[in-house]
Design an enzyme around this catalytic site. Structure first.
Site, PDB file in Angstrom:
ATOM      1  N   ARG A  30       0.805  -1.471   0.032  1.00 59.37           N
ATOM      2  CA  ARG A  30      -0.203   0.087  -0.027  1.00 59.37           C
ATOM      3  C   ARG A  30       0.877   1.150   0.118  1.00 59.37           C
ATOM      4  O   ARG A  30       1.888   1.187   0.877  1.00 59.37           O
ATOM      5  CB  ARG A  30      -0.801  -0.119   1.220  1.00 59.37           C
ATOM      6  CG  ARG A  30      -1.733   1.226   1.500  1.00 59.37           C
ATOM      7  CD  ARG A  30      -2.146   0.885   2.774  1.00 59.37           C
ATOM      8  NE  ARG A  30      -3.737   1.875   3.139  1.00 59.37           N
ATOM      9  CZ  ARG A  30      -3.669   2.569   4.279  1.00 59.37           C
ATOM     10  NH1 ARG A  30      -2.475   2.753   5.110  1.00 59.37           N
ATOM     11  NH2 ARG A  30      -4.877   3.293   4.323  1.00 59.37           N
TER      12      ARG A  30
ATOM     13  N   GLU B 217      -9.348   6.865   6.106  1.00 58.11           N
ATOM     14  CA  GLU B 217     -10.211   7.158   7.565  1.00 58.11           C
ATOM     15  C   GLU B 217     -11.090   8.205   7.253  1.00 58.11           C
ATOM     16  O   GLU B 217     -10.980   9.054   8.191  1.00 58.11           O
ATOM     17  CB  GLU B 217      -8.971   7.401   8.434  1.00 58.11           C
ATOM     18  CG  GLU B 217      -8.171   5.828   8.808  1.00 58.11           C
ATOM     19  CD  GLU B 217      -7.509   6.067   9.879  1.00 58.11           C
ATOM     20  OE1 GLU B 217      -7.081   4.863  10.486  1.00 58.11           O
ATOM     21  OE2 GLU B 217      -6.980   7.059  10.431  1.00 58.11           O
TER      22      GLU B 217
ATOM     23  N   GLU C 220      -5.539  -1.219   8.077  1.00 57.14           N
ATOM     24  CA  GLU C 220      -4.306  -0.443   8.856  1.00 57.14           C
ATOM     25  C   GLU C 220      -4.205  -1.345  10.215  1.00 57.14           C
ATOM     26  O   GLU C 220      -5.493  -1.657  10.830  1.00 57.14           O
ATOM     27  CB  GLU C 220      -4.151   0.760   9.166  1.00 57.14           C
ATOM     28  CG  GLU C 220      -4.023   1.798   8.053  1.00 57.14           C
ATOM     29  CD  GLU C 220      -4.222   3.143   8.313  1.00 57.14           C
ATOM     30  OE1 GLU C 220      -3.799   3.396   9.636  1.00 57.14           O
ATOM     31  OE2 GLU C 220      -4.204   3.976   7.534  1.00 57.14           O
TER      32      GLU C 220
END
Length: 370
Positions: free
Chosen positions: A78, A169, A273
């Site tokens: 990522r 997020e 994550e």
């Protein structure tokens, strides 16, 4: 992810530090499901290598960190992308360059669009300077054109992204204030997410779109968000919550959220994550973002490895298809700071969360397992 000095809600989420060991026991990992996205976000590695940082495998041999991670089980990388960061790192040109190295190793690629010149997370979603005066209509075009351009540029050089995140997020929206969720209205956020999705699919129909929140802590929060965007007609392929036990609670709770997200929306789920400290000590002058752990997992190399294994086992048993470790390569290297506006002068608040110690030796206990 939250970075040093910018943690907005950690104080609230860290009120209860010691979680009972029983509550952290992973669920049965014997389920038939397997993890196919064994990921690592190595967005800071390019800068570290440019500064001369060395990475060593478990036998003490210096190697490319991508090779070391691949040897530990990683099959997916990522990379975050910022529109126009002051440091240059993680901009389009840098991401294009590092994507070639990622793909040359036979690894899959996830591009994490922050749609900002700096960090985006639940507490801040700054517009990039070039879009600062744009309203929602112009922002829809901005998101479409930028997403398509980055994706197509990657595709043109033979490194088509296997997946992308439309935002990072985005618990209460992105590109604030226009794209912020206010008074439970997901209208503007829905428009932006649809622009990103449509641009991705126009570039490459098989690239999977991930919608990323930090909502592994609460099924009600996760339902509020994903129900909200679904009601706006937003499409996505993979649901991706972040999970850090010191902020987001027990493994059992995370497993329940993952299971519910999978069944409720009929889409694959990943833990986008996660990470865990191997020490409370600090390698540089920048305070650590995380200074405590979770019950049952000591802040040691063995504890770090055991906690990551437990996260994978829990996610797998709950039906997830992937887990990504956030910034395992970001050990303290002078000049590789967290602040893109002062990358040489700021430090690294993640040095105790990386899986490499302060001289670049890998933790042999950290493994990615299908």
């Amino acid at each position: 992810m939250k970075i040093p000095g910018r943690i907005v809600k950690a104080a609230l989420l860290l009120a209860a530090v010691a979680l009972p060991a029983a509550m952290l026991t992973p669920t049965n990992a014997a389920a038939a499901n397997s993890l196919t996205m064994l990921g690592a976000d190595v967005s800071s590695a390019q800068r570290a290598i440019d500064l001369g940082a060395k990475y060593y495998d478990s036998s003490g041999t210096a190697k490319d960190p991508l090779d070391i991670l691949k040897g530990a089980g990683v099959n997916y990388v990522r990379l975050r992308i910022w529109n126009n960061p002051a440091s240059g790192y993680n901009n389009k040109a840098k991401v294009l360059a590092y994507a070639k190295q990622v793909k040359a190793k036979g690894l899959k690629l996830l591009i994490d669009f922050h749609y900002s010149d700096t960090w985006a997370d639940p507490g801040k979603q700054y517009k990039p300077a070039a879009w600062s005066s744009h309203g929602i209509s112009a922002l829809q075009t901005d998101v479409y054109n930028y997403t398509y351009d980055v994706c197509n540029s990657l595709k043109s050089q033979g490194t088509t992204p296997d997946s992308v995140q439309i935002g990072n997020e985005i618990n209460v929206g992105m590109l604030w204030d226009d794209g912020k969720v206010v008074n439970n209205s997901f209208t503007n956020l829905g428009l932006l997410l649809k622009s990103g999705y449509n641009a991705t699919k126009a570039c490459n129909s098989s690239t999977q779109v991930i919608i990323h929140t930090a909502d592994a802590d609460s099924d009600s929060n996760a339902r509020w968000f994903y129900d909200g965007i679904k009601a706006q007609g937003v499409n996505w392929d993979i649901t991706g919550p972040s999970y850090y036990c010191m902020w987001h609670g027990t493994l059992a709770n995370m497993g329940s959220v993952v299971s519910d997200m999978k069944s409720r929306y009929g889409k694959d789920v990943i833990i986008a994550e996660t990470a865990y400290p191997f020490t409370t000590s600090d390698a540089d002058g920048t305070a650590n973002s995380v200074t405590s752990g979770c019950s049952g997992y000591p802040l040691t190399w063995a504890g770090q490895g055991a906690e990551f294994t437990a996260v994978q086992n829990t996610a797998r048993s709950a039906g997830a298809i992937g887990v990504f470790y956030w910034e395992p390569t970001w050990y303290a290297v002078t000049g590789n700071g967290w602040d893109p506006a002062n990358i040489s002068g700021s430090g690294d608040g993640w040095d105790n969360m990386a899986i490499f110690n302060w001289t670049g030796q890998v933790n042999p206990n950290v493994k990615w397992t299908p």
